[in-house]
Design a protein around this motif. Structure first.
Motif, mmCIF file in Angstrom:
data_model
loop_
_atom_site.group_PDB
_atom_site.id
_atom_site.type_symbol
_atom_site.label_atom_id
_atom_site.label_comp_id
_atom_site.label_asym_id
_atom_site.label_seq_id
_atom_site.Cartn_x
_atom_site.Cartn_y
_atom_site.Cartn_z
ATOM 1 N N SER A 91 -7.813 3.629 -3.879
ATOM 2 C CA SER A 91 -7.483 4.336 -2.635
ATOM 3 C C SER A 91 -8.692 4.555 -1.740
ATOM 4 O O SER A 91 -8.536 4.799 -0.540
ATOM 5 C CB SER A 91 -6.813 5.681 -2.953
ATOM 6 O OG SER A 91 -7.683 6.515 -3.691
ATOM 7 N N ARG A 92 -9.898 4.430 -2.315
ATOM 8 C CA ARG A 92 -11.087 4.550 -1.455
ATOM 9 C C ARG A 92 -11.148 3.386 -0.456
ATOM 10 O O ARG A 92 -11.667 3.549 0.650
ATOM 11 C CB ARG A 92 -12.347 4.606 -2.328
ATOM 12 C CG ARG A 92 -12.526 5.922 -3.054
ATOM 13 C CD ARG A 92 -13.939 6.083 -3.578
ATOM 14 N NE ARG A 92 -14.190 5.234 -4.737
ATOM 15 C CZ ARG A 92 -14.004 5.602 -5.990
ATOM 16 N NH1 ARG A 92 -13.550 6.825 -6.273
ATOM 17 N NH2 ARG A 92 -14.286 4.781 -6.981
ATOM 18 N N GLY A 93 -10.630 2.250 -0.864
ATOM 19 C CA GLY A 93 -10.590 1.122 0.050
ATOM 20 C C GLY A 93 -9.270 0.959 0.746
ATOM 21 O O GLY A 93 -9.129 0.120 1.652
ATOM 22 N N HIS A 94 -8.265 1.726 0.318
ATOM 23 C CA HIS A 94 -6.919 1.667 0.914
ATOM 24 C C HIS A 94 -6.416 3.094 1.110
ATOM 25 O O HIS A 94 -5.456 3.518 0.454
ATOM 26 C CB HIS A 94 -5.960 0.896 0.004
ATOM 27 C CG HIS A 94 -6.431 -0.468 -0.371
ATOM 28 N ND1 HIS A 94 -7.310 -0.703 -1.407
ATOM 29 C CD2 HIS A 94 -6.138 -1.688 0.162
ATOM 30 C CE1 HIS A 94 -7.532 -1.999 -1.498
ATOM 31 N NE2 HIS A 94 -6.839 -2.619 -0.576
ATOM 32 N N PRO A 95 -7.042 3.843 1.976
ATOM 33 C CA PRO A 95 -6.636 5.252 2.150
ATOM 34 C C PRO A 95 -5.237 5.351 2.719
ATOM 35 O O PRO A 95 -4.801 4.472 3.476
ATOM 36 C CB PRO A 95 -7.665 5.802 3.138
ATOM 37 C CG PRO A 95 -8.150 4.596 3.891
ATOM 38 C CD PRO A 95 -8.115 3.469 2.902
ATOM 39 N N PRO A 96 -4.512 6.407 2.363
ATOM 40 C CA PRO A 96 -3.192 6.599 2.961
ATOM 41 C C PRO A 96 -3.314 6.807 4.466
ATOM 42 O O PRO A 96 -4.348 7.258 4.954
ATOM 43 C CB PRO A 96 -2.654 7.856 2.249
ATOM 44 C CG PRO A 96 -3.867 8.538 1.719
ATOM 45 C CD PRO A 96 -4.876 7.470 1.414
ATOM 46 N N PRO A 97 -2.275 6.473 5.220
ATOM 47 C CA PRO A 97 -2.357 6.570 6.690
ATOM 48 C C PRO A 97 -2.840 7.930 7.189
ATOM 49 O O PRO A 97 -3.608 8.008 8.161
ATOM 50 C CB PRO A 97 -0.917 6.290 7.119
ATOM 51 C CG PRO A 97 -0.362 5.433 6.033
ATOM 52 C CD PRO A 97 -1.000 5.925 4.763
ATOM 53 N N GLU B 246 0.829 -1.208 0.000
ATOM 54 C CA GLU B 246 0.000 0.000 0.000
ATOM 55 C C GLU B 246 0.867 1.264 0.000
ATOM 56 O O GLU B 246 0.583 2.229 -0.720
ATOM 57 C CB GLU B 246 -0.938 -0.005 1.199
ATOM 58 C CG GLU B 246 -2.041 -1.039 1.092
ATOM 59 C CD GLU B 246 -3.072 -0.891 2.184
ATOM 60 O OE1 GLU B 246 -2.997 0.099 2.954
ATOM 61 O OE2 GLU B 246 -3.959 -1.762 2.274
ATOM 62 N N ALA B 247 1.923 1.263 0.785
ATOM 63 C CA ALA B 247 2.809 2.432 0.839
ATOM 64 C C ALA B 247 3.464 2.669 -0.514
ATOM 65 O O ALA B 247 3.601 3.818 -0.961
ATOM 66 C CB ALA B 247 3.866 2.232 1.918
#
Length: 439
Positions: free
Chosen positions: A430-436, A328-329
């Motif tokens: 990114s809607r399901g994996h938002p940044p920290p 993800e990062a």
């Protein structure tokens, strides 16, 4: 704001200049993988690489010996035809039933016949033609424009993942075997398993993939992201490992090895994402097999960040399953980099026919100012400055595409809009994996 600033800078670069733009460097050819280079590694790592080199050399010798034995009677059939279409006659998007048709079976039979003893396939060869004849070369021989005949036969790209080769053949065979139950599909399944084992063997000890295996030397030995090569291999290995659909027939041991190989490949991809100023950015077309440092390829392909290859790798990393914090990062950082280096208000001009304008045709394609156009991405970006860079046949590296010779300027995809689709996919992902920071 970053995009606007980059666009203004690029428009300025594209505008006519009183003097020529700078030559900002010269290409240094990539080093091949050799025993001498491997000798400096620590013992366990060194042994793994030496074994790889020995295996590669033995595979090439066996491939060449097999062809020589077939030609012992002096008969040398003409090389197979060069592919006339981008898919090499192996369409992969047809309805499932089509792959059981006589037309598809003919293509599958051709694929089986041209598989090298090592298990791979050459590139740019038409798979709609007849099956390989005894003594026929494994690859097409390009015709030189304006020449009276084909080039002299060479041993080049005999087993490669360049231009989709080997991957396309394996995917087509998987579809064909799914429509050929029992004995009718044995040849397709056997060739697929042999090809899958070829990919497993071609993988470097660190998880990377060379462009050509058995190794050909030069830049071909570098870990190759160019033209989606390694991303395509990694995706296929993941599908083989899942053992579903067209790949359900793959034996469990092979599927297990594919799972391990895909994991190694993903770790290598994460390790080669370039960090500049403390921030992760994109990837290069090629990375050195041992050091993972960026390296160049052909004379006009300098070591640099590559927008198209970076976008392709992000597409791979966004594919489920297997998402974790590191992946993800990498995706968030890679997407941010693509946004950062996009340019607007410029266009990459289309080729002009001599029949329309002889002077414009001679001048060739150029980067031109066009308010409202874009976004576009340069093919290459200097790693330190993030500014676009361009290579010419003489290995010179330029900071202005319009200063290249007309042949190279018009004969290569220096600008494109492909990453825009990746950023669209990223917006959904990114809607399901938002940044920290957004959680």
């Amino acid at each position: 704001m970053r995009i606007l600033v980059a666009a203004l800078c690029l428009v300025a670069c594209a505008a006519p200049r009183a003097a020529r733009a700078d030559i900002v460097g010269h290409m240094t050819p990539a080093e091949p993988l050799t025993e001498a280079r491997v000798a400096g590694l620590a013992a366990p790592e060194r042994e793994a690489w030496l074994a790889y080199l020995a295996r590669s050399r033995a595979r090439m010798a066996a491939d060449q010996a097999s062809l020589a034995a077939e030609r012992a009677d002096g008969a040398v059939p003409a090389a197979p035809p060069h592919a006339a279409s981008g898919d090499g006659g192996m369409p992969l998007g047809r309805p499932a039933a089509w792959y059981g048709s006589p037309e598809a079976r003919r293509v599958a039979d051709n694929i089986v016949s041209f598989q090298t003893p090592a298990g791979g396939w050459g590139k740019n060869t038409d798979r709609t033609g007849p099956a390989r004849q005894r003594g026929q070369h494994y690859i097409a021989i390009d015709t030189v424009p304006g020449a009276a005949g084909p080039r002299k036969e060479v041993w080049s790209f005999v087993g490669t993942i360049d231009n989709g080769a080997t991957i396309a053949e394996l995917r087509f065979l998987a579809r064909a075997q799914a429509q050929a139950a029992g004995a009718a599909g044995h040849a397709y399944r056997d060739a697929f398993i042999k090809g899958a084992r070829y990919l497993l063997e071609a993988q470097y000890p660190n998880g990377g993939y060379p462009q050509v295996y058995p190794l050909q030397g030069g830049y071909h030995d570098a870990i190759t992201f160019n033209d989606n090569a390694m991303a395509a291999v990694t995706a296929l290995l993941g599908e083989i490992a899942a053992g579903k659909g067209d790949y359900a027939f793959v034996p469990a041991p092979v599927a297990g090895e594919a799972r391990e190989a895909a994991g190694k490949a993903l770790r290598l991809i994460l390790a080669t994402q370039q960090v500049v100023g403390g921030a992760r950015t994109g990837w290069c077309q090629q990375h050195d097999a041992l050091t993972l440092a960026p390296v160049g390829a052909r004379n006009f392909e300098p070591p640099s960040l590559a927008s198209a290859e970076s976008a392709q790798l992000l597409n791979l990393l966004m594919r489920p399953p297997g998402q974790d914090a590191a992946i993800e990062a990498a995706v968030h950082a890679g997407a941010a980099w693509l946004k950062r280096v996009a340019v607007a208000d410029v266009a990459w001009s289309e080729p002009v026919s001599a029949a329309v304008s002889a002077s414009a045709a001679a001048e060739g394609r150029k980067l031109v100012a066009k308010p409202g156009a874009g976004p576009l991405w340069s093919r290459f970006y200097d790693i330190a400055t993030m500014k676009p860079v361009f290579g010419d046949r003489d290995r010179s590296i330029h900071d202005d595409v319009n200063e290249l010779g007309a042949e190279r300027r018009g004969g290569y995809g220096w600008y494109g809009d492909g990453p825009a689709k990746t950023l669209d996919s990223y917006a959904r992902w990114s809607r399901g994996h938002p940044p920290p920071a957004a959680r």
